[in-house]
Design an enzyme around this catalytic site. Structure first.
Site, PDB file in Angstrom:
ATOM      1  CD  GLU A 121      -3.016  -1.183   2.046  1.00  0.00           C
ATOM      2  OE1 GLU A 121      -2.737  -0.663   3.198  1.00  0.00           O
ATOM      3  OE2 GLU A 121      -3.997  -1.788   1.964  1.00  0.00           O
ATOM      4  CD  GLU A 140      -3.486  -6.167   2.859  1.00  0.00           C
ATOM      5  OE1 GLU A 140      -4.366  -5.665   3.477  1.00  0.00           O
ATOM      6  OE2 GLU A 140      -2.296  -6.219   2.867  1.00  0.00           O
TER       7      GLU A 140
END
Ligand code: BG6
Length: 490
Positions: free
Chosen positions: A194, A389
């Site tokens: 991220e 994810e």
């Protein structure tokens, strides 16, 4: 002339789960490991879970206290779920579910305790060697994230984290050590988890302590740190080609799909700008250059990014092979957002979507959004996509027989996997899917244990009490069936 229609997940689809070192390992002071940013994350009992950004912030005083603390009492990420000592049993459970892949990260401070040592720490290297070997023995491919929400505290205190170019040099040394050691065994790599999150939580992602800078300079500091991470990511790609030639390496983006609240052109434009901003992070790593809209943004805000001669070539020459995403929710925006109901818990806050339900932590559940996001990504980049994810945090309560019957979790996964299958049928080239998380772990944002994601229950509470015993939830058997049938029954 036309290829036959795609019916479902391809053969060899990589089903599995994802974890991060700082949320599972524990063993925070074992094997020569140094102090990391994750070891500073205090459990803030008095905050509401939906005060998302406040959970991530840190002050100088909190850092000083944490640096002195000699136990894990207030610092749940120091104890994790003790994967450091339980990994063999946990991998056996993953294998029982039929995992083809496990995504995990390497703690930088196990390999270079302060970040500046000239040579890596053998004990840390050995731990991941053993972990990788155990996975391979169980026919599970490792998918390794080089950086997932942690870095050496020494680099934070001496250099100001990623804002300083010297951190990039230290990370390159770490990358080289890891690629040299595991390059022949690992077939899938990710650079930064991220990478976009540095904007939302600069300490966790970039080792930047906000109060150490004048408020008006902070945004510039953050984008400077991000530039260093972009270059570090490209250098990791470069070294990967040589040291791990049979592998693929990807970038990782929090896919924050944003809808306009209305069809007013101003709302549509605003949502488009939000999505463009989200894609900026993957654009640099996939297209190899900063998009022009960001250069306009920088100039309008008076932000100046220091670059070195050669940076542009590094970015353009060493681009990733695939894109991976986390996907938890969608967002809504409007030019009139101030006057509208909000959803507090969503990663980026935002306007409430009346068509969606939320989790107990107020994250909007939007399976169709996953199909939209995957199609958009593939249309934009035309390179393989990996969902690394996706999942929901929930409170799990055992029934009279001590079993967790987590139908809500099954419903969440089922609806998302159905939409993911539709995206595959739409033509998206999808490498695999790793759920977040296959086993209960410490929450990244709130440092809670109660916010459970796993198919496997771990007996530990928010304060660290419990036997750490692992047990199978109802969803364990459900996911096992999904993998066994390669998603045929979804
Ligand atoms: C992602 C992170 O943002 O979301 C994970 O990469 C994190 O580390 C996951 O655990 C879920 O967030 P949280 O705060 O519920 O743990």
């Amino acid at each position: 002339m036309f290829e036959e229609k795609i019916d479902g997940f391809p053969e060899g689809f990589l089903w599995g789960g994802a974890i991060a070192a700082n949320q599972v390992e524990g063993g925070w002071n074992e094997g020569g490991k140094g102090l990391s940013t994750a070891d500073m994350a205090i459990f803030k009992k008095d905050l509401k879970p939906e005060e998302y950004s406040k959970h991530y912030t840190i002050t100088n005083q909190q850092i000083e206290q944490a640096m002195q603390a000699t136990d894990a009492a207030d610092y749940p990420k120091r104890r994790g779920i003790d994967f450091y000592h339980h990994y063999k049993d946990d991998i056996a459970l993953f294998a029982e579910m039929g995992f083809k892949v496990l995504r995990f990260s390497i703690a930088w401070t196990r390999i270079f305790p302060t970040g500046v040592e000239p040579e890596p720490n053998e004990s840390g290297l050995q731990f991941y060697d053993d972990l990788i070997d155990e996975l391979l023995r169980n026919n599970i491919q490792p998918l390794v994230t080089l950086s997932h929400y942690e870095m050496p505290m020494y680099l934070v205190n001496q250099f100001g984290g990623w804002s300083d170019r010297r951190t990039l040099d230290c990370f390159e040394r770490f990358t080289l050590a890891v690629l040299k050691r595991y390059g022949k065994k690992v077939k899938y790599w990710l650079t930064f988890n991220e990478i976009d999150s540095i904007i939302r939580h600069p300490f966790t992602t970039g080792g930047i302590v906000p109060e150490r800078y004048p408020a008006e300079r902070l945004e510039n500091i953050i984008y400077q740190a991000l530039h260093h991470q972009f270059v570090a990511s490209a250098l990791a790609v470069k070294h990967c080609r040589r040291l791990s030639p049979d592998s693929k390496i990807g970038c990782m983006l929090t896919r924050l799909l944003t809808y306009p609240q209305s069809c007013a052109p101003e709302d549509v434009l605003l949502a488009g700008r939000e999505n463009q901003l989200n894609y900026f992070f993957s654009d640099v790593q996939i297209r190899g250059r900063y998009p022009r809209h960001m250069l306009r943004r920088f100039s309008e805000k008076g932000l100046q990014i220091d670059t070195r001669p050669g940076d542009e070539e590094i970015l353009s020459q060493h681009r990733v092979d695939f894109i991976s995403i986390s996907y938890y929710m969608s967002l809504v925006t409007s030019v009139n957002a101030d006057k509208m109901d909000k959803v507090g818990g969503n990663i980026a806050g935002g306007v409430k979507n009346p068509y969606l339900k939320t989790t107990e932590w107020d994250w909007q559940i939007d399976p169709v959004g996953l199909r939209i996001a995957l199609n958009d990504l593939y249309d934009r980049y035309q390179i393989p996509v990996f969902v690394v994810e996706n999942g929901m945090g929930a409170v799990d309560t055992p029934d009279g027989q001590g079993v967790i019957r987590d139908d809500y979790r099954i419903a969440y996964f089922q609806s998302h996997l159905q939409q993911m299958k539709e995206a595959v049928k739409d033509g998206v080239e999808l490498l695999g899917y790793t759920s977040w998380a296959p086993i209960d772990l410490i929450s990244a944002s709130t440092s809670e244990m109660n916010k459970r994601y796993g198919f496997i229950y771990v007996d530990q509470d928010n304060q660290g009490n419990g036997t750490l015993r692992r047990s199978r939830k109802k969803s364990f058997h459900w996911y096992q069936d999904v993998i066994r049938s390669n998603g045929a029954g979804l």
